[in-house]
Design an enzyme around this catalytic site. Structure first.
Site, short mmCIF file in Angstrom:
data_model
loop_
_atom_site.label_atom_id
_atom_site.label_comp_id
_atom_site.label_asym_id
_atom_site.label_seq_id
_atom_site.Cartn_x
_atom_site.Cartn_y
_atom_site.Cartn_z
N ASP A 96 -37.72 -3.15 22.11
CA ASP A 96 -37.35 -4.54 22.37
C ASP A 96 -38.33 -5.44 21.60
O ASP A 96 -39.32 -4.98 21.04
CB ASP A 96 -37.37 -4.84 23.88
CG ASP A 96 -36.56 -6.09 24.23
OD1 ASP A 96 -36.18 -6.84 23.31
OD2 ASP A 96 -36.32 -6.33 25.43
N GLU A 142 -34.58 -14.78 30.67
CA GLU A 142 -35.74 -13.89 30.84
C GLU A 142 -36.73 -14.43 31.87
O GLU A 142 -36.34 -14.99 32.89
CB GLU A 142 -36.37 -13.59 29.48
CG GLU A 142 -35.37 -12.93 28.54
CD GLU A 142 -35.98 -12.35 27.28
OE1 GLU A 142 -37.05 -11.77 27.32
OE2 GLU A 142 -35.32 -12.47 26.22
C1 BGC Z 1 -35.94 -15.18 20.98
C2 BGC Z 1 -35.23 -14.23 21.85
C3 BGC Z 1 -36.20 -13.27 22.37
C4 BGC Z 1 -37.39 -13.96 23.02
C5 BGC Z 1 -38.45 -12.97 23.40
C6 BGC Z 1 -37.04 -15.84 21.73
O1 BGC Z 1 -37.68 -16.78 20.93
O2 BGC Z 1 -35.07 -16.12 20.52
O3 BGC Z 1 -34.23 -13.56 21.17
O4 BGC Z 1 -35.57 -12.47 23.29
O5 BGC Z 1 -37.95 -14.90 22.17
O6 BGC Z 1 -39.50 -13.50 24.16
C1 BGC Z 2 -34.72 -9.29 25.11
C2 BGC Z 2 -33.59 -8.43 24.65
C3 BGC Z 2 -32.98 -9.00 23.41
C4 BGC Z 2 -34.04 -9.18 22.35
C5 BGC Z 2 -33.53 -9.76 21.05
C6 BGC Z 2 -35.68 -9.61 24.01
O1 BGC Z 2 -36.61 -10.56 24.43
O2 BGC Z 2 -35.42 -8.62 26.15
O3 BGC Z 2 -32.63 -8.30 25.67
O4 BGC Z 2 -31.95 -8.17 22.96
O5 BGC Z 2 -35.03 -10.04 22.84
O6 BGC Z 2 -33.19 -11.07 21.18
#
Ligand code: BGC
Ligand code: BGC
Length: 824
Positions: A301, A501
């Site tokens: 990830d 998240e």
């Molecule tokens: C991204 C997400 C990613 C996240 C991780 C964001 O800036 O756009 O895709 O999951 O950061 O912390």
């Molecule tokens: C997330 C994932 C996601 C990735 C890419 C991460 O922060 O946990 O679910 O696919 O970012 O955006």
């Protein structure tokens, strides 16, 4: 580690993987051997990298033989949120062409894969159909519907020239305070695996027929394993379970989606019994690959390897050795590449492990026909605008909205409504697409969006309006509760603001403690004998007893996405409407009866939810819900542990800059006062967007203010040795002007303390934790029972520093305490 393993819990689907089912397995394996045997070590190391498009150019993809790229949430071609479809296809071509260029020998050109989070439709793409989030689909239990959503999503992704989606999340959220609860179909593993399989088959095609045809894309089952099982619902937290429990609750979806042919599995950020998943060889290799027989790609990830102990973002052989086949990495990829290459050369990473990872990656590329598919822009559907948000896809989404609504209350069978009556709609959420679409919608958090960001979408209000107009009824809309005409019935639309998240994680399971205007509206309407229907938009069940008590009917509508008329189609009935629909949605999550009821799951020993898993009324039920208890029962209501800011201000706080030229609310990643006297921008410390940089440019008095939208009472917590804690990192001070820190209780009511001296004692660029005794604020003039601005900084000088989190803690331990001038 628990060695006793229940063999029945693992199904070994070798039959499906090495047999005839996946297209010409043997041919692929021999081609694979041949290709990999002719690759250099540099080429192999490049293949195990998936890099974010903002951090890598096509030329670099060529130079390093990079295996895959991704766009994160809110990351677009040309960084353009208002992009055209073409921009995606053109960039996909650029990366593709670069990736097949520059190989040593002509006969093994291995194209790059582009992955995206198409988690409820192709949600990073402007104009795409946005389907309801998984939590909503869970309440439909409808495999065919989910399969058709997968197919439609695949086609919209193909239109943009991409190959892979990081979906479905087959998380089994067990504590709904978790900010990713809405990404999971259910708390019940059986529902998760049923719909997870349907989604995989929709996206990738069916193993026996359409698997990896030119109408499909690659799918990812995520996040392996136990992401939904963390303690207190903490994102990236620790899942404490025996191995049998872990596999029984969180493993079923993997076992079943592997059988359905899923080609990518993403490792999770969480730990299992204290050990981070990205470094867990036993679960990644022994269980997932060897026992469950997964032969596709285990993808890391987002910089997830850096969570492993002993690793950093640019150095983590442990993750590869544990079984991660591909790093997902952002800015630090070049250094990570250099280190990984060196580790292969020195034997820290064995060549056999690297070969296995590369084979898995190229196996998936061969299975998905990537080597023969040609330029993205030449593939089926590519660049086809008419497919994006097409009528057909929107109708599927609309059906999903209808089927996912769960009717929680319908006293005296007030629903269905007659659309030819006088209808009042109340609440901003009725007309707000960002609340309907939630997180992972155009941007990562989804909270910066406006209705114009969703061309072609329909708000809930518009759906109701159309229905009412068609039937000769009348409609008044008011977002703030004032209305002119007394209606026959009122529909109040309320809900959570978007989040994704960890930003959505709650400390308690309650809907809105601060803004209770909707309760007043409902009360005054019902005093006039006007029935109230509440439509509730949320990413999880929340304690809503007060709202339920003030509503005659109550609908859990989850995060329905872009097709708002799916709601009006169900709640109205009349001759003018072509077809009558009933409620068929059933809860896929248990609904709490108190704010402390978390975790709450259908298989608890003392299960006593307000509404149980499977609950959902329809028009033939005649059940009345009695008045519910409205006491907020908290075992512990101390403010200790309260977080006010973490990169961004947490709700209900906000940040405002003030100076001579005016004020500016922090409604964006970077903002400044009109004449740029003071500015802030969100930056990354350990996680994405977890801190903010504050710069005062000097010459005029300017301030940074963390404000609360209601008064806070600190008198109790001050007695419990409460300390306001700030993680801070000084960057620059070229001024003789004092930097102050303070807290305010309204006009001319504040405590203000010099901070600069303490800050000057720290090393520039290093993080420190400072504390201010709340009693010190009191000694210096703060009325502790009326705090409105819990923290401000002000100065006339030039200062620059970053702050991470701001929270309340007990005691001075581990903090550098601010000297308190008036304290004895
Ligand atoms: C991204 C997400 C990613 C996240 C991780 C964001 O800036 O756009 O895709 O999951 O950061 O912390
Ligand atoms: C997330 C994932 C996601 C990735 C890419 C991460 O922060 O946990 O679910 O696919 O970012 O955006």
């Amino acid at each position: 580690m628990n060695i006793k393993r229940n063999i029945l819990l693992y199904i070994i689907p070798l039959l499906f993987i090495s047999g005839e089912v996946i297209s010409s397995g043997n041919q692929i394996e021999s081609k694979l051997e041949d290709l990999v045997s002719r690759m250099t070590i540099e080429e192999k190391v490049g293949q195990i990298f998936m890099v974010e498009i903002a951090s890598i150019t096509p030329d670099q993809v060529k130079e390093y033989h990079i295996g895959a790229i991704l766009n994160g949430g809110g990351s677009f071609p040309n960084k353009n949120k208002n992009h055209e479809l073409n921009e995606w296809v053109e960039l996909a071509d650029d990366y593709y062409l670069a990736s097949i260029d520059g190989w040593d020998k002509d006969n093994h050109k291995i194209p790059v894969i582009w992955g995206t989070d198409a988690v409820h439709g192709h949600n990073n793409l402007r104009g795409a159909t946005l389907f309801p989030h998984n939590i909503a689909l869970g309440s439909t239990r409808n495999e065919d519907l989910v399969k058709s959503i997968g197919k439609a999503t695949a086609i919209e992704v193909l239109a943009s020239g991409l190959d892979l989606t990081f979906s479905p999340a087959i998380s089994v959220p067990r504590d709904d305070r978790w900010g990713r609860t809405y990404e999971g179909y259910s708390e019940d593993p059986a529902i998760v695996s049923l719909l997870g399989v349907a989604m995989v088959e929709g996206l990738q095609g069916n193993l026996n027929s359409t698997f990896m045809s030119n109408e499909t894309i690659l799918a990812t089952a995520k996040h392996y394993i136990g992401d939904g099982g963390t303690e207190r619902g903490i994102d990236k937290g620790n899942t404490i379970l025996s191995e049998d429990q872990l596999i029984a609750i969180h493993g079923e979806g993997y076992r079943e989606t592997i059988k359905a042919g899923v080609q990518v599995i993403m490792a999770s950020f969480n730990s299992w019994n204290g050990e981070k998943m990205h470094g867990n060889e036993y679960l990644l290799t022994d269980v997932l690959k060897n026992k469950m027989g997964f032969d596709g790609i285990v993808l890391g990830d987002w910089n997830g390897h850096m969570e492993v102990s002993g690793c950093s973002v640019d150095n983590c052989p442990k993750a590869i050795n544990a079984g991660i086949d591909m790093f997902m990495v952002t800015d630090a990829w070049q250094q990570l590449y250099t280190n990984t290459l060196e580790q292969v050369n020195s034997g820290v990473i064995k060549i056999e492990r690297l070969d296995d990872a590369v084979k898995r990656i190229i196996r998936v590329k061969l299975r998905s026909n990537l080597l023969d598919k040609g330029l993205p822009s030449k593939r089926k559907y590519s660049g086809n605008e008419s497919i994006i948000g097409s009528k057909i896809h929107r109708n599927i989404a609309r059906k999903a909205v209808r089927e996912s609504l769960v009717l929680l209350k319908n006293n005296d069978n007030i629903l269905p409504l007659n659309p030819s009556s006088k209808i009042l709609v109340l609440g901003e959420a009725a007309n707000d697409l960002k609340q309907a679409t939630g997180g992972w919608s155009l941007t990562w958090q989804g909270n910066e969006n406006e209705n114009k960001d969703f061309p072609g979408a329909t708000t809930i209000l518009k759906g109701i309006k159309d229905t009412v107009r068609k039937s000769g009824g009348s409609l008044e809309y008011s977002k703030d509760g004032f209305y002119k005409i007394n209606p026959d019935v009122a529909i109040i639309v309320i809900g959570e603001n978007p989040y994704a998240e960890y930003k959505g994680t709650l400390s308690e399971l309650v809907f809105s403690l601060d803004d209770l205007r909707h309760l007043e509206w409902a009360e005054s309407l019902r005093k006039k004998n006007i029935p109230v229907i509440t439509i509730f938009l949320s990413g999880r069940p929340l304690w809503i007893n007060r709202e339920l008590n003030r509503s005659d009917a109550f609908i859990a509508a989850w995060l329905p996405g872009s097709e708002g008329h799916g709601i009006s189609e169900v709640i109205f009935k009349s001759k003018e409407i072509e077809k009558d629909y009933d409620f068929i949605g059933k809860l896929a999550y248990s609904w709490p009866s108190s704010i402390e009821q978390s975790p709450l799951n259908y298989d608890d020993t003392n299960y006593s939810p307000l509404f149980e898993l499977g609950y959902g009324l329809n028009y033939s039920n005649t059940i009345n819900i009695e008045q519910l208890n409205e006491n907020i029962n908290r075992k512990n209501d101390s403010l200790i542990g309260l977080t006010l800011l973490e990169g961004w201000a947490q709700e209900p706080y906000s940040v405002e800059l003030r100076s001579l030229s005016g004020r500016k609310l922090m409604d964006n990643k970077s903002v400044a006062t009109p004449s740029n006297e003071v500015s802030i921008s969100v930056v990354d410390k350990l996680a994405q967007e977890d801190s903010q940089k504050i710069t005062f440019f000097g010459n005029t008095l300017s301030s940074w203010n963390l404000m609360s939208n209601k008064k806070m009472d600190w008198s109790q917590v001050a007695k419990q040795s409460g300390v306001l804690v700030i993680n801070i990192r000084p960057l620059k001070n070229d001024s003789n002007e004092i930097l102050y820190l303070g807290s305010s209780c309204g006009d001319n009511c504040e405590a203000i303390l010099p901070l600069g001296e303490l800050l000057n004692g720290f090393t520039i660029g290093e993080w420190s934790t400072i504390g201010i005794d709340l009693k010190c604020f009191e000694k210096n003039g703060l009325n502790l029972s009326e705090v409105f601005t819990p923290l401000f900084f002000s100065t006339q000088g030039r200062w620059s520093f970053e702050i991470g989190s701001v929270f309340i803690d007990a005691g001075t331990g581990g903090k550098k305490m601010l000297f308190c001038p008036n304290i004895e």
